[in-house]
Enzyme design. Structure first.
Site, PDB file in Angstrom:
ATOM      1  CB  THR A 185      -0.847   0.074   1.059  1.00 31.83           C
ATOM      2  OG1 THR A 185       0.271   0.168   2.369  1.00 31.83           O
ATOM      3  CG2 THR A 185      -1.701  -1.121   1.449  1.00 31.83           C
ATOM      4  CD  GLU A 330      -5.310  -2.894   1.628  1.00 35.87           C
ATOM      5  OE1 GLU A 330      -5.245  -2.164   0.754  1.00 35.87           O
ATOM      6  OE2 GLU A 330      -4.846  -2.098   2.720  1.00 35.87           O
ATOM      7  CE  LYS A 436     -19.158  12.096  13.309  1.00 31.17           C
ATOM      8  NZ  LYS A 436     -18.878  11.269  13.991  1.00 31.17           N
ATOM      9  CD1 TRP A 441     -19.336  11.994   9.266  1.00 28.77           C
ATOM     10  CD2 TRP A 441     -20.120  10.198   8.338  1.00 28.77           C
ATOM     11  NE1 TRP A 441     -18.680  10.756   9.898  1.00 28.77           N
ATOM     12  CE2 TRP A 441     -19.311   9.822   9.460  1.00 28.77           C
ATOM     13  CE3 TRP A 441     -20.814   9.021   7.490  1.00 28.77           C
ATOM     14  CZ2 TRP A 441     -19.020   8.376   9.883  1.00 28.77           C
ATOM     15  CZ3 TRP A 441     -20.473   7.919   8.068  1.00 28.77           C
ATOM     16  CH2 TRP A 441     -19.840   7.300   9.153  1.00 28.77           C
TER      17      TRP A 441
HETATM   18  P1  ADP Z   1      -2.851   3.500  -3.259  1.00 27.36           P
HETATM   19  O1  ADP Z   1      -3.067   4.576  -1.533  1.00 27.36           O
HETATM   20  O2  ADP Z   1      -1.835   3.138  -3.490  1.00 27.36           O
HETATM   21  O3  ADP Z   1      -3.722   4.350  -4.266  1.00 27.36           O
HETATM   22  P2  ADP Z   1      -5.208   1.657  -3.320  1.00 27.36           P
HETATM   23  O4  ADP Z   1      -5.099   1.843  -4.747  1.00 27.36           O
HETATM   24  O5  ADP Z   1      -5.107   0.391  -2.564  1.00 27.36           O
HETATM   25  O6  ADP Z   1      -3.987   2.248  -2.544  1.00 27.36           O
HETATM   26  O7  ADP Z   1      -6.255   2.686  -2.867  1.00 27.36           O
HETATM   27  C1  ADP Z   1      -7.479   2.094  -2.420  1.00 27.36           C
HETATM   28  C2  ADP Z   1      -8.291   3.209  -1.789  1.00 27.36           C
HETATM   29  O8  ADP Z   1      -8.700   4.053  -3.156  1.00 27.36           O
HETATM   30  C3  ADP Z   1      -9.836   2.834  -1.523  1.00 27.36           C
HETATM   31  O9  ADP Z   1      -9.802   2.369  -0.115  1.00 27.36           O
HETATM   32  C4  ADP Z   1     -10.506   3.987  -1.555  1.00 27.36           C
HETATM   33  O10 ADP Z   1     -10.603   4.806  -0.868  1.00 27.36           O
HETATM   34  C5  ADP Z   1     -10.052   4.620  -2.882  1.00 27.36           C
HETATM   35  N1  ADP Z   1     -10.898   4.161  -4.132  1.00 27.36           N
HETATM   36  C6  ADP Z   1     -10.574   3.003  -4.883  1.00 27.36           C
HETATM   37  N2  ADP Z   1     -11.548   3.151  -5.949  1.00 27.36           N
HETATM   38  C7  ADP Z   1     -12.242   4.132  -5.839  1.00 27.36           C
HETATM   39  C8  ADP Z   1     -13.514   4.533  -6.374  1.00 27.36           C
HETATM   40  N3  ADP Z   1     -14.081   3.767  -7.388  1.00 27.36           N
HETATM   41  N4  ADP Z   1     -14.265   5.595  -5.673  1.00 27.36           N
HETATM   42  C9  ADP Z   1     -13.862   6.411  -4.570  1.00 27.36           C
HETATM   43  N5  ADP Z   1     -12.414   5.924  -4.004  1.00 27.36           N
HETATM   44  C10 ADP Z   1     -11.968   4.877  -4.517  1.00 27.36           C
END
Ligand code: ADP
Length: 546
Positions: A185, A330, A436, A441
């Site tokens: 990550t 993940e 918040k 929210w």
């Molecule tokens: P990185 O931080 O490396 O980009 P990730 O790709 O694992 O890591 O990030 C995942 C996060 O990206 C998700 O938990 C979410 O917050 C956000 N995310 C992924 N897809 C979407 C989406 N379609 N809409 C909004 N947020 C998204």
């Protein structure tokens, strides 16, 4: 009584074996780091993957060893996914945009024995070489003549390693539960955490991708992953494309819109995958040049929420539909994909495309309240999103002190949203970005979306700022379209017609560029720093950051 069916394991190498046998002539087209396009078929990809497996064996790589990969998307890197899996090794896909400190941390944590890298990414290792504790050498994905001068020691030329290697290779006898890929990550909060994919999870994720409720692809498609392979497993494309026998177009490192556009049109791409910021830039490019998108029929976007206006413009002006997907490192790649049902009007279809979509078979989602109780799928009950299924992490690699799942084994996503009666997920925020206000929210995603819908706004970001009375209030940062003189008051008036009054940002600041993370997300940590001295709860009027 046990069934009497054949027992074949779900392995990554089975995917390239299939593509070689059935779709051997289907092309993989790559923009090389050197510049020219390279094209060959899955048959060649499979052959070279086997030769790479020999090379890895010669270098002493054994089952379970980690091999780092830091490269843009091109054919040689694709080969390493299968070659590494073919000796039972684990390919650790490294984001070359990581800060040096994180790069060192992940390589040491993964204990990579070799790093496979291309000429463009090679320099990132030069300054940190001495800190890499386990790396025995660097394999440069190039012909010998194209390897740049480098201060790195123990350099191997990929093409030379392959030269003369036996074209047959007995793939390692792996168990389908064995690790095959490792991805960290981004570590915006704390150390990056490793996700160890298995052969089985990768194959099932790719299968889900190919089904119509996923991306839905077949041999008539031409796929272009603009999303780099280091971002969330390349969204599954390295395995899904050969599984479907789809032509693959790999853009290398050249991410300029004119270069991407040239490939989309020139190679008859039908489906392209990229984060929303890429599509926003592409729309700017199309407006400026008057070009269209050729045979491109669909895009898949995710990693961040795409503005509704973007989805609408792509469809109305260019005939390109959007499938919006949600996933995270993940979860291997996507968990949900948005597809409107047939027969609904344009507005209703757009509503569905704007959601994060429904889970495909193989994964489940739920949103829960503060006590962990599942909330109803009623389109309004918001809570924390959890996920479970065939391609979802059960724990972090060598980090048992950081639990990935709750007591029931569901992945803790850190995302907030709700699920509609139709099963479509709608994310409202990342938990750490939630605003918040007076105990209620406000969705930063919805506000950003609404602001980005303004015809003079290219991109918008919303952060929380402290407020005396309401604790937190939204603050909007926007990029104006070139030549526009739109004011904060105009944007607020636009928003007033689209969101509840108490959601209206305290203020609007204009900036020339919104910072993004290495994976294309709005970098809110950087924005909070940049605007730390603001107390818009007391201020009025427009601010210019240009
Ligand atoms: P990185 O931080 O490396 O980009 P990730 O790709 O694992 O890591 O990030 C995942 C996060 O990206 C998700 O938990 C979410 O917050 C956000 N995310 C992924 N897809 C979407 C989406 N379609 N809409 C909004 N947020 C998204």
């Amino acid at each position: 009584m046990r069934g009497l069916m054949q027992q074949h394991r779900l392995t990554i190498t089975s995917v390239i074996d299939y593509a070689e046998t059935v779709y051997g002539d289907v092309e993989v087209v790559s923009r090389t780091i050197e510049g020219p396009l390279h094209r060959y078929g899955y048959r060649d990809c499979a052959r070279r993957a086997r030769q790479f497996a020999h090379a890895l064996e010669r270098l002493g790589i054994k089952s379970g060893d980690r091999v780092g990969g830091a490269s843009w998307n091109h054919y040689r890197y694709l080969e390493t996914f299968f070659g590494a899996a073919g000796v039972g090794a684990i390919l650790h896909t490294i984001n070359p945009r990581l800060f040096a400190e994180q790069l060192v941390y992940t390589v040491n944590h993964a204990q990579d024995r070799f790093i496979v890298t291309d000429a463009a990414c090679l320099p990132i290792f030069e300054t940190v070489q001495d800190q890499l504790e386990t790396v025995e050498g660097f394999i440069v994905l190039a012909a010998a003549a194209d390897i740049p001068a480098t201060g790195l020691s123990n350099i191997y030329c990929y093409d030379e390693l392959l030269e003369g290697a036996d074209e047959a290779f007995p793939w390692a006898d792996v168990d389908e539960w064995d690790g095959s890929g490792l991805c960290y990550t981004s570590g915006t909060t704390g150390d990056p955490k490793g996700i160890l994919y298995s052969h089985r999870s990768s194959v099932l994720n790719a299968l889900g991708f190919t089904t119509p409720n996923g991306v839905g692809i077949g041999f008539n498609d031409t796929l272009m992953p603009i999303v780099p392979f280091f971002h969330g497993n390349g969204w599954g494309v390295p395995f899904a494309a050969p599984m479907a026998g789809a032509k693959l177009v790999l853009p290398g490192r050249e991410m300029e819109m004119n270069k991407l556009h040239e490939l989309i049109v020139g190679e008859d791409v039908t489906i392209a995958l990229a984060v929303p910021t890429v599509w926003l830039s592409m729309l700017e490019h199309l407006r400026a040049t008057g070009a269209n998108l050729g045979r491109l029929g669909r895009i898949v976007t995710g990693g961040a929420a795409p503005p509704r206006a973007m989805i609408e413009e792509l469809e109305a002006q260019y005939g390109v539909t959007t499938s919006h997907a949600w996933g995270m490192t993940e979860t291997s790649a996507a968990v949900t994909y948005s597809h409107p049902p047939d027969g609904v009007d344009d507005e209703a279809a757009l509503d569905v495309r704007s959601t994060q979509g429904r889970p495909v078979y193989g994964v489940q989602i739920k949103v829960v309240d503060e006590d962990g109780r599942p909330l109803p799928w009623d389109g309004s009950s918001a809570g924390e999103l959890k996920a479970s299924g065939y391609w979802i992490a059960s724990e972090y690699y060598k980090a048992s002190d950081k639990p990935a799942v709750d007591a029931d084994g569901w992945l803790i996503t850190g995302d907030i949203g709700f699920i509609g009666e139709d099963g479509n997920l709608r994310l409202t925020d990342r938990a750490k970005d939630v605003i918040k206000s007076g105990g209620e929210w406000i969705s930063s995603i919805d506000l950003e979306n609404a602001a980005a819908g303004h015809p003079d706004i290219v991109e918008a970001a919303v952060i929380a700022v402290p407020h005396e009375r309401w604790q937190e209030r939204p603050f909007l940062i926007a990029v104006r379209r070139q030549g526009s003189e739109v004011t904060a008051a105009d944007v607020l008036a636009w928003l007033a017609e689209r969101v509840a009054k108490w959601w209206l940002p305290e203020d609007v600041a204009f900036t020339s560029e919104i910072p993004h993370t290495g994976t294309g997300k709005i970098d809110k940590v950087a924005l909070r720093k940049q605007f730390a001295d603001r107390n818009p709860g007391l201020a009025t009027g427009q601010h210019d950051e240009d």
